[in-house]
Design a protein around this motif. Structure first.
Motif, PDB file in Angstrom:
ATOM      1  N   LEU A 155       0.840  -1.203   0.000  1.00  0.00           N
ATOM      2  CA  LEU A 155       0.000   0.000   0.000  1.00  0.00           C
ATOM      3  C   LEU A 155       0.871   1.248   0.000  1.00  0.00           C
ATOM      4  O   LEU A 155       1.997   1.241   0.521  1.00  0.00           O
ATOM      5  CB  LEU A 155      -0.869   0.039   1.267  1.00  0.00           C
ATOM      6  CG  LEU A 155      -2.056  -0.909   1.355  1.00  0.00           C
ATOM      7  CD1 LEU A 155      -2.724  -0.771   2.726  1.00  0.00           C
ATOM      8  CD2 LEU A 155      -3.071  -0.653   0.237  1.00  0.00           C
ATOM      9  N   ALA A 156       0.317   2.324  -0.552  1.00  0.00           N
ATOM     10  CA  ALA A 156       0.916   3.650  -0.390  1.00  0.00           C
ATOM     11  C   ALA A 156       0.262   4.274   0.839  1.00  0.00           C
ATOM     12  O   ALA A 156      -0.959   4.225   0.993  1.00  0.00           O
ATOM     13  CB  ALA A 156       0.644   4.505  -1.627  1.00  0.00           C
ATOM     14  N   VAL A 157       1.062   4.818   1.740  1.00  0.00           N
ATOM     15  CA  VAL A 157       0.532   5.366   3.001  1.00  0.00           C
ATOM     16  C   VAL A 157       1.194   6.707   3.300  1.00  0.00           C
ATOM     17  O   VAL A 157       2.263   7.017   2.774  1.00  0.00           O
ATOM     18  CB  VAL A 157       0.797   4.421   4.200  1.00  0.00           C
ATOM     19  CG1 VAL A 157       0.098   3.095   4.041  1.00  0.00           C
ATOM     20  CG2 VAL A 157       2.289   4.197   4.405  1.00  0.00           C
ATOM     21  N   VAL A 158       0.536   7.471   4.176  1.00  0.00           N
ATOM     22  CA  VAL A 158       1.166   8.686   4.712  1.00  0.00           C
ATOM     23  C   VAL A 158       1.416   8.427   6.188  1.00  0.00           C
ATOM     24  O   VAL A 158       0.536   7.952   6.899  1.00  0.00           O
ATOM     25  CB  VAL A 158       0.238   9.909   4.617  1.00  0.00           C
ATOM     26  CG1 VAL A 158       1.010  11.193   4.926  1.00  0.00           C
ATOM     27  CG2 VAL A 158      -0.387  10.010   3.247  1.00  0.00           C
ATOM     28  N   ARG A 166       4.967   6.994   1.766  1.00  0.00           N
ATOM     29  CA  ARG A 166       5.742   5.754   1.733  1.00  0.00           C
ATOM     30  C   ARG A 166       4.967   4.625   1.060  1.00  0.00           C
ATOM     31  O   ARG A 166       3.752   4.669   0.982  1.00  0.00           O
ATOM     32  CB  ARG A 166       6.043   5.307   3.171  1.00  0.00           C
ATOM     33  CG  ARG A 166       7.108   6.151   3.826  1.00  0.00           C
ATOM     34  CD  ARG A 166       6.802   6.382   5.263  1.00  0.00           C
ATOM     35  NE  ARG A 166       7.891   7.123   5.873  1.00  0.00           N
ATOM     36  CZ  ARG A 166       8.960   6.554   6.422  1.00  0.00           C
ATOM     37  NH1 ARG A 166       9.059   5.237   6.497  1.00  0.00           N
ATOM     38  NH2 ARG A 166       9.920   7.291   6.922  1.00  0.00           N
ATOM     39  N   MET A 167       5.695   3.635   0.647  1.00  0.00           N
ATOM     40  CA  MET A 167       5.088   2.411   0.153  1.00  0.00           C
ATOM     41  C   MET A 167       5.484   1.332   1.154  1.00  0.00           C
ATOM     42  O   MET A 167       6.623   1.318   1.627  1.00  0.00           O
ATOM     43  CB  MET A 167       5.689   2.093  -1.211  1.00  0.00           C
ATOM     44  CG  MET A 167       4.889   1.111  -2.004  1.00  0.00           C
ATOM     45  SD  MET A 167       5.712   0.642  -3.552  1.00  0.00           S
ATOM     46  CE  MET A 167       6.181   2.165  -4.298  1.00  0.00           C
ATOM     47  N   THR A 168       4.557   0.442   1.475  1.00  0.00           N
ATOM     48  CA  THR A 168       4.889  -0.557   2.500  1.00  0.00           C
ATOM     49  C   THR A 168       4.237  -1.906   2.223  1.00  0.00           C
ATOM     50  O   THR A 168       3.128  -1.965   1.681  1.00  0.00           O
ATOM     51  CB  THR A 168       4.457  -0.051   3.901  1.00  0.00           C
ATOM     52  OG1 THR A 168       4.906  -0.972   4.904  1.00  0.00           O
ATOM     53  CG2 THR A 168       2.940   0.120   4.034  1.00  0.00           C
ATOM     54  N   LEU A 169       4.928  -2.964   2.612  1.00  0.00           N
ATOM     55  CA  LEU A 169       4.282  -4.270   2.660  1.00  0.00           C
ATOM     56  C   LEU A 169       3.236  -4.207   3.765  1.00  0.00           C
ATOM     57  O   LEU A 169       3.390  -3.457   4.735  1.00  0.00           O
ATOM     58  CB  LEU A 169       5.301  -5.369   2.971  1.00  0.00           C
ATOM     59  CG  LEU A 169       6.481  -5.521   2.003  1.00  0.00           C
ATOM     60  CD1 LEU A 169       7.327  -6.737   2.405  1.00  0.00           C
ATOM     61  CD2 LEU A 169       6.012  -5.665   0.563  1.00  0.00           C
ATOM     62  N   THR A 170       2.189  -4.991   3.635  1.00  0.00           N
ATOM     63  CA  THR A 170       1.124  -4.978   4.638  1.00  0.00           C
ATOM     64  C   THR A 170       1.303  -6.146   5.623  1.00  0.00           C
ATOM     65  O   THR A 170       2.132  -7.040   5.401  1.00  0.00           O
ATOM     66  CB  THR A 170      -0.256  -5.093   3.957  1.00  0.00           C
ATOM     67  OG1 THR A 170      -0.246  -6.272   3.161  1.00  0.00           O
ATOM     68  CG2 THR A 170      -0.545  -3.868   3.105  1.00  0.00           C
ATOM     69  N   LEU A 171       0.500  -6.140   6.669  1.00  0.00           N
ATOM     70  CA  LEU A 171       0.634  -7.182   7.692  1.00  0.00           C
ATOM     71  C   LEU A 171       0.464  -8.608   7.155  1.00  0.00           C
ATOM     72  O   LEU A 171       1.220  -9.495   7.567  1.00  0.00           O
ATOM     73  CB  LEU A 171      -0.331  -6.920   8.849  1.00  0.00           C
ATOM     74  CG  LEU A 171       0.106  -5.810   9.801  1.00  0.00           C
ATOM     75  CD1 LEU A 171      -0.970  -5.539  10.845  1.00  0.00           C
ATOM     76  CD2 LEU A 171       1.430  -6.164  10.496  1.00  0.00           C
TER      77      LEU A 171
END
Ligand SMILES: O=C(O)C(O)[C@@H](O)[C@H](O)[C@H](O)COP(=O)(O)O
Length: 222
Positions: A155-158, A166-171
């Motif tokens: 996901l792209a997140v703030v 940021r871009m991050t792997l999810t849980l």
């Protein structure tokens, strides 16, 4: 079950972390084929990456992924790719086809995140995480709706830690990884380490299989 933390001297964190990652990569490679290693950014993993370059691993059989990336170009000082490139990829001469980079330079952040999902293997073999003083891990920050994600793998997140996008792997991705090393250093994280190990509802505590490794200050031993 949550593994007991490994506590080492501050100067030994790079060495011990590298030993752990190299051992788990070799164990994954012993099953045959290739192994995947996902990297975090931040200040703690650098010494581990540098030490890793001296470990006996058939690196030509390792594929490199990212846990998270800041939305900056890959040559930006805040880029997690740049950290990994300098500490790991260049010294090991990793060929570009074995490096799966999150494209932080893209303007369409959502598209960049969903494109990265297509590159990820179904299960990551070895993941390196860090932890923030607020209990975040990867770019999964307390209170962020990304923590509830069940389907999307990236996901792209703030977040509150700069740079914000940021871009991050999810849980689901982190929780399904075979082996996870969480690196923590410094007295500033002591309280949060205690809360995460106690299983409080914090992002870093959601990755239950993580083996946390920390210096004495983070463990509250000095
Ligand atoms: O790119 C990032 O910011 C991260 O991957 C992040 O999750 C990091 O690992 C922690 O914030 C700990 O960072 P430090 O090691 O700098 O404390």
């Amino acid at each position: 079950m949550r593994p007991a933390p490994i506590v080492v001297e501050k100067e030994a964190l790079g060495r011990e972390g590298a030993d752990w990652v190299a051992r788990e990569l070799n164990a994954a490679l012993a099953r045959g084929g290739r192994a995947s290693l996902a990297l975090s950014g931040g200040s703690t993993p650098g010494p581990v990456y540098r030490e890793l370059t001296t470990r006996d691993v058939p690196w030509e059989r390792v594929d490199f992924y990212f846990v998270d990336e800041r939305f900056v170009p890959p040559d930006h000082p805040e880029s997690n790719y740049l950290l990994a490139e300098e500490a790991l990829f260049k010294p090991l001469s990793v060929p570009p086809q074995h490096i799966f980079r999150m494209q932080g330079e893209r303007a369409d952040r959502e598209q960049a995140a969903s494109d990265y999902e297509k590159l990820l293997p179904p299960v990551l073999d070895v993941v390196v995480l860090g932890m923030g003083e607020d209990g975040h891990t990867a770019s999964l920050f307390p209170g962020n709706s990304a923590l509830q994600e069940k389907e999307r793998r990236v996901l792209a997140v703030v977040g509150p830690k700069p740079p914000p996008w940021r871009m991050t792997l999810t849980l689901p991705v982190l929780r399904s990884a075979r082996k996870v090393l969480g690196l923590v250093s410094g007295a500033g994280k002591r309280d949060m380490v205690r809360r995460v190990l106690a299983g409080e509802n914090l992002p870093a505590a959601q990755v239950e299989q993580a083996q946390w490794m920390m210096d004495r200050a983070a463990a509250g031993q000095q």
